[in-house]
Design a protein around this motif. Structure first.
Motif, PDB file in Angstrom:
ATOM      1  N   PRO A   1      36.955  32.485  37.283  1.00  0.00           N
ATOM      2  CA  PRO A   1      36.452  32.172  38.624  1.00  0.00           C
ATOM      3  C   PRO A   1      37.296  32.838  39.715  1.00  0.00           C
ATOM      4  CG  PRO A   1      37.809  30.392  37.820  1.00  0.00           C
ATOM      5  CD  PRO A   1      37.737  31.389  36.705  1.00  0.00           C
ATOM      6  N   TYR A   2      37.127  32.343  40.945  1.00  0.00           N
ATOM      7  CA  TYR A   2      37.876  32.908  42.070  1.00  0.00           C
ATOM      8  C   TYR A   2      39.383  32.808  41.842  1.00  0.00           C
ATOM      9  CZ  TYR A   2      40.235  33.114  46.587  1.00  0.00           C
ATOM     10  OH  TYR A   2      41.107  33.424  47.590  1.00  0.00           O
ATOM     11  N   LEU A   3      40.050  33.888  42.149  1.00  0.00           N
ATOM     12  CA  LEU A   3      41.514  33.916  42.150  1.00  0.00           C
ATOM     13  C   LEU A   3      41.955  35.052  43.061  1.00  0.00           C
ATOM     14  CD1 LEU A   3      44.278  32.950  40.951  1.00  0.00           C
ATOM     15  CD2 LEU A   3      43.996  34.747  39.221  1.00  0.00           C
TER      16      LEU A   3
ATOM     17  N   THR B   1      37.443  35.045  51.875  1.00  0.00           N
ATOM     18  CA  THR B   1      36.504  33.926  51.901  1.00  0.00           C
ATOM     19  C   THR B   1      35.199  34.290  51.205  1.00  0.00           C
ATOM     20  OG1 THR B   1      37.459  33.101  53.974  1.00  0.00           O
ATOM     21  CG2 THR B   1      35.239  32.340  53.403  1.00  0.00           C
ATOM     22  N   ARG B   2      34.747  35.517  51.408  1.00  0.00           N
ATOM     23  CA  ARG B   2      33.515  35.964  50.737  1.00  0.00           C
ATOM     24  C   ARG B   2      33.695  35.927  49.217  1.00  0.00           C
ATOM     25  NH1 ARG B   2      32.143  41.897  52.033  1.00  0.00           N
ATOM     26  NH2 ARG B   2      33.754  42.199  50.454  1.00  0.00           N
ATOM     27  N   ALA B   3      34.856  36.395  48.737  1.00  0.00           N
ATOM     28  CA  ALA B   3      35.116  36.369  47.292  1.00  0.00           C
ATOM     29  C   ALA B   3      35.161  34.937  46.776  1.00  0.00           C
ATOM     30  CB  ALA B   3      36.436  37.081  46.983  1.00  0.00           C
ATOM     31  N   TRP B   4      35.730  34.035  47.573  1.00  0.00           N
ATOM     32  CA  TRP B   4      35.786  32.621  47.184  1.00  0.00           C
ATOM     33  C   TRP B   4      34.383  32.045  47.030  1.00  0.00           C
ATOM     34  CZ3 TRP B   4      34.461  28.095  49.976  1.00  0.00           C
ATOM     35  CH2 TRP B   4      34.888  26.911  49.367  1.00  0.00           C
ATOM     36  N   HIS B   5      33.494  32.372  47.983  1.00  0.00           N
ATOM     37  CA  HIS B   5      32.111  31.886  47.909  1.00  0.00           C
ATOM     38  C   HIS B   5      31.379  32.497  46.711  1.00  0.00           C
ATOM     39  CE1 HIS B   5      31.822  29.407  51.462  1.00  0.00           C
ATOM     40  NE2 HIS B   5      32.348  30.360  52.221  1.00  0.00           N
TER      41      HIS B   5
ATOM     42  N   ILE C   1      39.657  38.478  43.521  1.00  0.00           N
ATOM     43  CA  ILE C   1      39.802  39.465  44.595  1.00  0.00           C
ATOM     44  C   ILE C   1      41.247  39.945  44.600  1.00  0.00           C
ATOM     45  CG2 ILE C   1      40.285  37.717  46.372  1.00  0.00           C
ATOM     46  CD1 ILE C   1      38.249  40.937  46.945  1.00  0.00           C
ATOM     47  N   PHE C   2      41.427  41.257  44.620  1.00  0.00           N
ATOM     48  CA  PHE C   2      42.760  41.860  44.665  1.00  0.00           C
ATOM     49  C   PHE C   2      43.079  42.227  46.112  1.00  0.00           C
ATOM     50  CE2 PHE C   2      41.612  42.453  40.262  1.00  0.00           C
ATOM     51  CZ  PHE C   2      42.812  42.280  39.587  1.00  0.00           C
TER      52      PHE C   2
END
Length: 215
Positions: free
Chosen positions: A49-51, A103-107, A112-113
């Protein structure tokens, strides 16, 4: 055995794959033991998931190369790289712009690097929201390249074309060149091109001209 012979043996045994056009993956990232540990850490990171993975290093240290290696490791198409990369330098180290990308990557629920160099990181952390995201993620740092790493990079560019460099010429370059990977690539390519065009050995004048390519 001189440094060139030692490095060439190490390259063949460990991680270098000589090709006319080398892919940007983990196998072609010139590294010392410290950066090899970094690659091992990256290989363990899953796309979901998101990281937030904060990859910090000097300018031209190969941050995008490492992310592309991660993409290749997970069989993710290079055309998708913009979805996984937040290049702070490309965003002028604007904390608000960086926060928007994070924030976009979190949604979207994926890794995201965040790529930055040390001075840029300090500016990003001035915004509390970005600072908390960085502190809550994984932070990895690329060390400046050592002599061995720079030697590997230059030799690799020459080896692609079946060429070599003498130990004393390599030492001449190492004592005078800037300490970044991209400079080593540029020097190696310049020397390979010179030797291919002229079929002549390297001279001090040629080495000096190679060093001036980045000035």
């Amino acid at each position: 055995m001189g440094i060139s012979g030692f490095v060439l043996t190490m390259m063949q045994q460990e991680y270098m794959k000589f090709k006319s056009h080398m892919a940007q993956d983990f196998s072609t990232f010139a590294c010392n033991p410290e950066t090899k540990t970094l690659i091992t850490q990256l290989q363990l990171i899953k796309p979901e998931p998101y990281l937030l993975v904060h990859l910090e290093g000097p300018k031209k240290s190969g941050k995008k190369h490492l992310v592309r290696g991660w993409l290749s490791h997970h069989d993710i198409n290079r055309e998708m790289e913009e979805q996984y990369i937040c290049d702070a330098t490309a965003l002028d180290n604007d904390p608000e712009a960086v926060f928007h990308v994070l924030t976009r990557a979190w949604h979207e629920g994926h890794v995201i690097f965040l790529l930055s160099y040390p001075a840029g990181t300090e500016r990003l952390k001035a915004l509390a929201d970005v600072r908390s995201r960085i502190n809550g993620g994984v932070s990895l740092r690329i060390p400046p390249p050592c002599d061995l790493t720079l030697t590997v990079i230059i030799m690799r560019e020459l080896q692609i074309h079946g060429m070599q460099i003498a130990d004393h010429d390599m030492q001449y370059l190492l004592r005078r060149m800037p300490r970044d990977a991209q400079t080593a690539v540029t020097i190696g390519r310049y020397l390979a091109d010179y030797m291919a065009r002229t079929n002549k050995k390297l001279t001090k004048d040629v080495l000096f001209t190679a060093l001036s390519q980045n000035q």
